[in-house]
Scaffold this motif. Sequence first.
Motif, PDB file in Angstrom:
ATOM      1  N   ALA A 200       0.825  -1.212   0.000  1.00 36.62           N
ATOM      2  CA  ALA A 200       0.000   0.000   0.000  1.00 36.62           C
ATOM      3  C   ALA A 200       0.857   1.259   0.000  1.00 36.62           C
ATOM      4  CB  ALA A 200      -0.937  -0.006   1.212  1.00 36.62           C
ATOM      5  N   ILE A 201       1.931   1.232   0.793  1.00 37.68           N
ATOM      6  CA  ILE A 201       2.817   2.395   0.868  1.00 37.68           C
ATOM      7  C   ILE A 201       3.456   2.676  -0.493  1.00 37.68           C
ATOM      8  CG2 ILE A 201       4.943   3.277   1.905  1.00 37.68           C
ATOM      9  CD1 ILE A 201       2.456   3.292   3.715  1.00 37.68           C
ATOM     10  N   ASP A 202       3.876   1.624  -1.178  1.00 32.79           N
ATOM     11  CA  ASP A 202       4.447   1.791  -2.520  1.00 32.79           C
ATOM     12  C   ASP A 202       3.376   2.217  -3.521  1.00 32.79           C
ATOM     13  OD1 ASP A 202       6.943   1.071  -1.603  1.00 32.79           O
ATOM     14  OD2 ASP A 202       6.747  -1.034  -2.196  1.00 32.79           O
ATOM     15  N   PHE A 203       2.214   1.597  -3.439  1.00 36.08           N
ATOM     16  CA  PHE A 203       1.133   1.829  -4.391  1.00 36.08           C
ATOM     17  C   PHE A 203       0.672   3.287  -4.387  1.00 36.08           C
ATOM     18  CE2 PHE A 203      -3.682   1.554  -4.765  1.00 36.08           C
ATOM     19  CZ  PHE A 203      -3.695   1.587  -6.143  1.00 36.08           C
ATOM     20  N   CYS A 204       0.592   3.891  -3.196  1.00 35.53           N
ATOM     21  CA  CYS A 204       0.087   5.262  -3.104  1.00 35.53           C
ATOM     22  C   CYS A 204       1.199   6.308  -3.191  1.00 35.53           C
ATOM     23  CB  CYS A 204      -0.712   5.457  -1.814  1.00 35.53           C
ATOM     24  SG  CYS A 204       0.287   5.520  -0.307  1.00 35.53           S
ATOM     25  N   SER A 205       2.441   5.863  -3.320  1.00 33.95           N
ATOM     26  CA  SER A 205       3.590   6.792  -3.290  1.00 33.95           C
ATOM     27  C   SER A 205       3.506   7.662  -2.045  1.00 33.95           C
ATOM     28  CB  SER A 205       3.628   7.657  -4.553  1.00 33.95           C
ATOM     29  OG  SER A 205       3.736   6.862  -5.707  1.00 33.95           O
ATOM     30  N   TYR A 206       3.584   6.992  -0.900  1.00 33.87           N
ATOM     31  CA  TYR A 206       3.278   7.624   0.381  1.00 33.87           C
ATOM     32  C   TYR A 206       4.147   8.849   0.663  1.00 33.87           C
ATOM     33  CZ  TYR A 206       2.047   7.998   5.320  1.00 33.87           C
ATOM     34  OH  TYR A 206       1.607   8.453   6.530  1.00 33.87           O
ATOM     35  N   GLU A 207       5.414   8.763   0.384  1.00 36.45           N
ATOM     36  CA  GLU A 207       6.299   9.897   0.662  1.00 36.45           C
ATOM     37  C   GLU A 207       5.934  11.104  -0.197  1.00 36.45           C
ATOM     38  OE1 GLU A 207       8.380  10.176   3.111  1.00 36.45           O
ATOM     39  OE2 GLU A 207       7.895   8.140   3.765  1.00 36.45           O
ATOM     40  N   ASN A 208       5.499  10.863  -1.424  1.00 32.16           N
ATOM     41  CA  ASN A 208       5.059  11.964  -2.278  1.00 32.16           C
ATOM     42  C   ASN A 208       3.778  12.602  -1.734  1.00 32.16           C
ATOM     43  OD1 ASN A 208       7.206  11.568  -4.033  1.00 32.16           O
ATOM     44  ND2 ASN A 208       6.026  10.288  -5.449  1.00 32.16           N
ATOM     45  N   LEU A 209       2.885  11.753  -1.220  1.00 29.49           N
ATOM     46  CA  LEU A 209       1.659  12.284  -0.620  1.00 29.49           C
ATOM     47  C   LEU A 209       1.969  13.122   0.615  1.00 29.49           C
ATOM     48  CD1 LEU A 209      -0.861   9.280  -0.861  1.00 29.49           C
ATOM     49  CD2 LEU A 209      -0.833  11.373  -2.230  1.00 29.49           C
ATOM     50  N   LYS A 210       2.919  12.668   1.426  1.00 29.70           N
ATOM     51  CA  LYS A 210       3.306  13.434   2.615  1.00 29.70           C
ATOM     52  C   LYS A 210       3.840  14.815   2.221  1.00 29.70           C
ATOM     53  CE  LYS A 210       5.426  11.809   6.145  1.00 29.70           C
ATOM     54  NZ  LYS A 210       6.419  11.151   7.025  1.00 29.70           N
ATOM     55  N   LEU A 211       4.640  14.836   1.164  1.00 30.06           N
ATOM     56  CA  LEU A 211       5.185  16.103   0.675  1.00 30.06           C
ATOM     57  C   LEU A 211       4.064  17.010   0.168  1.00 30.06           C
ATOM     58  CD1 LEU A 211       7.671  17.833   0.040  1.00 30.06           C
ATOM     59  CD2 LEU A 211       7.800  16.648  -2.179  1.00 30.06           C
ATOM     60  N   LYS A 212       3.098  16.418  -0.523  1.00 27.56           N
ATOM     61  CA  LYS A 212       1.943  17.175  -1.025  1.00 27.56           C
ATOM     62  C   LYS A 212       1.177  17.807   0.134  1.00 27.56           C
ATOM     63  CE  LYS A 212      -2.382  16.537  -3.601  1.00 27.56           C
ATOM     64  NZ  LYS A 212      -3.216  15.573  -4.396  1.00 27.56           N
ATOM     65  N   VAL A 213       0.961  17.044   1.195  1.00 23.07           N
ATOM     66  CA  VAL A 213       0.254  17.548   2.376  1.00 23.07           C
ATOM     67  C   VAL A 213       1.037  18.686   3.015  1.00 23.07           C
ATOM     68  CG1 VAL A 213      -0.460  16.956   4.732  1.00 23.07           C
ATOM     69  CG2 VAL A 213      -0.964  15.392   2.845  1.00 23.07           C
ATOM     70  N   LYS A 214       2.333  18.507   3.153  1.00 23.44           N
ATOM     71  CA  LYS A 214       3.180  19.527   3.787  1.00 23.44           C
ATOM     72  C   LYS A 214       3.137  20.844   3.010  1.00 23.44           C
ATOM     73  CE  LYS A 214       7.973  20.158   5.413  1.00 23.44           C
ATOM     74  NZ  LYS A 214       8.309  21.358   4.610  1.00 23.44           N
ATOM     75  N   GLU A 215       3.271  20.765   1.694  1.00 24.78           N
ATOM     76  CA  GLU A 215       3.270  21.969   0.874  1.00 24.78           C
ATOM     77  C   GLU A 215       1.906  22.647   0.899  1.00 24.78           C
ATOM     78  OE1 GLU A 215       4.508  20.476  -2.901  1.00 24.78           O
ATOM     79  OE2 GLU A 215       6.652  20.524  -2.404  1.00 24.78           O
TER      80      GLU A 215
ATOM     81  N   SER B  37     -16.001  21.300   7.752  1.00 22.63           N
ATOM     82  CA  SER B  37     -16.393  20.111   6.995  1.00 22.63           C
ATOM     83  C   SER B  37     -15.157  19.365   6.528  1.00 22.63           C
ATOM     84  CB  SER B  37     -17.246  20.513   5.787  1.00 22.63           C
ATOM     85  OG  SER B  37     -16.500  21.365   4.925  1.00 22.63           O
ATOM     86  N   VAL B  38     -15.321  18.068   6.321  1.00 26.70           N
ATOM     87  CA  VAL B  38     -14.213  17.197   5.908  1.00 26.70           C
ATOM     88  C   VAL B  38     -14.536  16.618   4.535  1.00 26.70           C
ATOM     89  CG1 VAL B  38     -12.864  15.128   6.448  1.00 26.70           C
ATOM     90  CG2 VAL B  38     -13.673  16.617   8.298  1.00 26.70           C
ATOM     91  N   LYS B  39     -13.595  16.691   3.647  1.00 24.22           N
ATOM     92  CA  LYS B  39     -13.723  16.091   2.322  1.00 24.22           C
ATOM     93  C   LYS B  39     -12.625  15.056   2.139  1.00 24.22           C
ATOM     94  CE  LYS B  39     -14.828  15.599  -2.095  1.00 24.22           C
ATOM     95  NZ  LYS B  39     -16.051  14.891  -2.516  1.00 24.22           N
ATOM     96  N   VAL B  40     -13.018  13.797   2.012  1.00 26.16           N
ATOM     97  CA  VAL B  40     -12.036  12.745   1.715  1.00 26.16           C
ATOM     98  C   VAL B  40     -11.733  12.830   0.230  1.00 26.16           C
ATOM     99  CG1 VAL B  40     -11.509  10.290   1.810  1.00 26.16           C
ATOM    100  CG2 VAL B  40     -12.964  11.314   3.572  1.00 26.16           C
ATOM    101  N   LEU B  41     -10.494  13.121  -0.097  1.00 28.37           N
ATOM    102  CA  LEU B  41     -10.106  13.351  -1.487  1.00 28.37           C
ATOM    103  C   LEU B  41      -9.747  12.067  -2.213  1.00 28.37           C
ATOM    104  CD1 LEU B  41      -7.787  16.439  -0.840  1.00 28.37           C
ATOM    105  CD2 LEU B  41     -10.184  16.474  -1.563  1.00 28.37           C
ATOM    106  N   ASP B  42      -8.893  11.264  -1.592  1.00 26.33           N
ATOM    107  CA  ASP B  42      -8.406  10.028  -2.219  1.00 26.33           C
ATOM    108  C   ASP B  42      -8.333   8.923  -1.176  1.00 26.33           C
ATOM    109  OD1 ASP B  42      -7.163  10.567  -5.157  1.00 26.33           O
ATOM    110  OD2 ASP B  42      -6.875  12.336  -3.890  1.00 26.33           O
ATOM    111  N   VAL B  43      -8.693   7.728  -1.593  1.00 22.40           N
ATOM    112  CA  VAL B  43      -8.521   6.536  -0.760  1.00 22.40           C
ATOM    113  C   VAL B  43      -7.737   5.519  -1.570  1.00 22.40           C
ATOM    114  CG1 VAL B  43      -9.664   4.590   0.372  1.00 22.40           C
ATOM    115  CG2 VAL B  43     -10.615   6.896   0.598  1.00 22.40           C
ATOM    116  N   TYR B  44      -6.624   5.081  -1.013  1.00 24.20           N
ATOM    117  CA  TYR B  44      -5.802   4.033  -1.625  1.00 24.20           C
ATOM    118  C   TYR B  44      -5.951   2.782  -0.767  1.00 24.20           C
ATOM    119  CZ  TYR B  44      -3.556   8.069  -3.870  1.00 24.20           C
ATOM    120  OH  TYR B  44      -3.297   9.218  -4.573  1.00 24.20           O
ATOM    121  N   MET B  45      -6.265   1.672  -1.402  1.00 23.69           N
ATOM    122  CA  MET B  45      -6.445   0.444  -0.636  1.00 23.69           C
ATOM    123  C   MET B  45      -5.762  -0.728  -1.338  1.00 23.69           C
ATOM    124  SD  MET B  45      -9.936  -1.260   0.976  1.00 23.69           S
ATOM    125  CE  MET B  45     -10.510   0.333   1.553  1.00 23.69           C
ATOM    126  N   ALA B  46      -4.845  -1.365  -0.614  1.00 25.11           N
ATOM    127  CA  ALA B  46      -4.220  -2.600  -1.095  1.00 25.11           C
ATOM    128  C   ALA B  46      -4.827  -3.748  -0.313  1.00 25.11           C
ATOM    129  CB  ALA B  46      -2.717  -2.551  -0.884  1.00 25.11           C
TER     130      ALA B  46
END
Length: 602
Positions: free
Chosen positions: A301-316, A481-490
């Motif tokens: 799952a971590i590889d599939f979602c490119s987790y580190e890239n997502l973390k960077l996206k959140v930070k920026e 309000s909360v909007k779930v943008l993306d869900v990655y599931m392995a």
Amino acid sequence: MHCFRSRKDILKEATTHISFEFESETATIGINIDHPVNQVFSSKTLSVGDSQKGMAESEYILEGTYSTAAQEHLYLETQIIVAHFDEETQALFIEGSMQAPFNVRDALLRSFKNRVKEIVVAPHLSGGAFGGREDFTTQIALQASLLAIKSGKKIKLKLDRSYDLPHSTKRHPSITKVKTGIKNNKINSLEVDFLLDGGAYETISSIVLSRAMLHPGSFTSPNILVTGKAVQTNTPPNGAFRGFGAPQIFFAVESHLDHCIRQLVLNEIDFRKNNLLTSESASLSSQKMGGYGVNLVFEEAIDFCSYENLKLKVKEFNESNRKKKMGLGIASVFHGTGYTGFQDIDTPISVVLRKSVDGGVTIESSVVDFGQGSHTVLSQIVATTLNIPLDRVSVKNINTQITPSSGATVASRTTTVLGTLVEKAASKLLASMGSKEESSVVESYHREEPFDYETMQGHAYENYASATTVSLLEVDLVTYSVKVLDVYMALDVGRIVNRSSAEGQVQGGVLQGIGFALCEEMKISDTGYLNESLSQYAFPSSQETPNIHIKFIEDDTAKPKGLGEIPICGMAPSIANALEDALGVRYCSLPITPEKIEQALR
């Protein structure tokens, strides 16, 4: 009390002539894990090692209390039963929406054993179920049958939404206390105290409790203590619901462990890798997990979602936005396929395949299709095994008088258990496919692996599916309000028979899980439910559907595993974890509404 008339206007008039005399008593609404005063339906304890000693040896001890609310099934078609009693033959005929036709038949036989000689039950295709037609349907069938016997007429009992919603069973509300001891970045001790609100009657609360207690998070520890109770309250009974207790306990334990990681500033990836269940790990019932292991599914799952890239996206995003914040959350779960051990031991099941003279094949079983595509999947397995076109396979309409009992259509068991049976039957039928004569094969299953329901030890499930969910969400700091943008599931769910159906199960589980996490709650007071209509009950619409990315870890040689329930199990904790990532606040009570977010932030 129930009133029945042939016309609605007569029924309304009749109810005006009914009066009641009653004494008012204090109602028990809701549960309190620290001060339980309720009658206990079921109480169980499971343990490995010595949790007290493990806590004493730990470097850090963290505790938390988590709660979940009652959730409505929201099946498209409301409950409906048609009953007809033949006075001449003393036979009772039942048709309607249900998940367990033989269970309905057996309940009616017990109730009318001195009045009816024969009972025939024939379920029809239904618009959704999610567990809502498992035990509650029997009550509707009993009422319709009694009216049919007394009136001598054919009775159609259909609940409109305004009656179905406040009277049908719901997902059990729960409270869970979690205590963890951490030593050398390992979970040295885990204690989970789990409390279920069963409502006024037990129904199947004790079975829901058993499954939940066998799923106390996806982490390993040498010292585990899980205690659980299902208790009585003065509310409508709660019953079966997709996940069967597992979503409640996973929300608590997975949320708590994620909070521990953040509080102790641990490396979340390394901590999870080092503590998640492996294929060689044993469940609390001492059964080997098998499969890929939760740990490897997590890595996929971590590889599939490119987790580190997502973390960077959140930070920026968070650095450049003041009115909105993003968050990223992970949750890993597993789910046992089929009934919890003891049920299949006492309930042998069968399927029949019949070949006609023209080479067509008919499947006979008691598997009900209510939109999950089970008839298509079983037909595909037969067609593939016999190497014939799919349109040469049909499924016989269920009738308890002529079709075999295959158990209830519940517990994500159809493709695994019944699919295996029809595959074996088709293999035996293969030799006769060239013949112009009719032939048939009966294939039966009887679980022989031992399971002790009192100690909860032994072969609890057919196998275990596992999944890791990664949720990316956005919080509006003006509206909260909360909007779930993306869900990655392995997911490791064994062999995939029908990809479209499998993806549909995941997509449905994701959306239902978002509702469980963010908005769905049957609110109740001592006068009854406070939101008895769909206009008052908040649930996700198509506009709340995120981008859903699915990766099945496939193995064409593996046996299919249960898929219907596992997608929902990781949604709530992954969302709660993402909210703490976004806002720095841990939300411990579902649903996490805008009101709760605002209150915590202020």
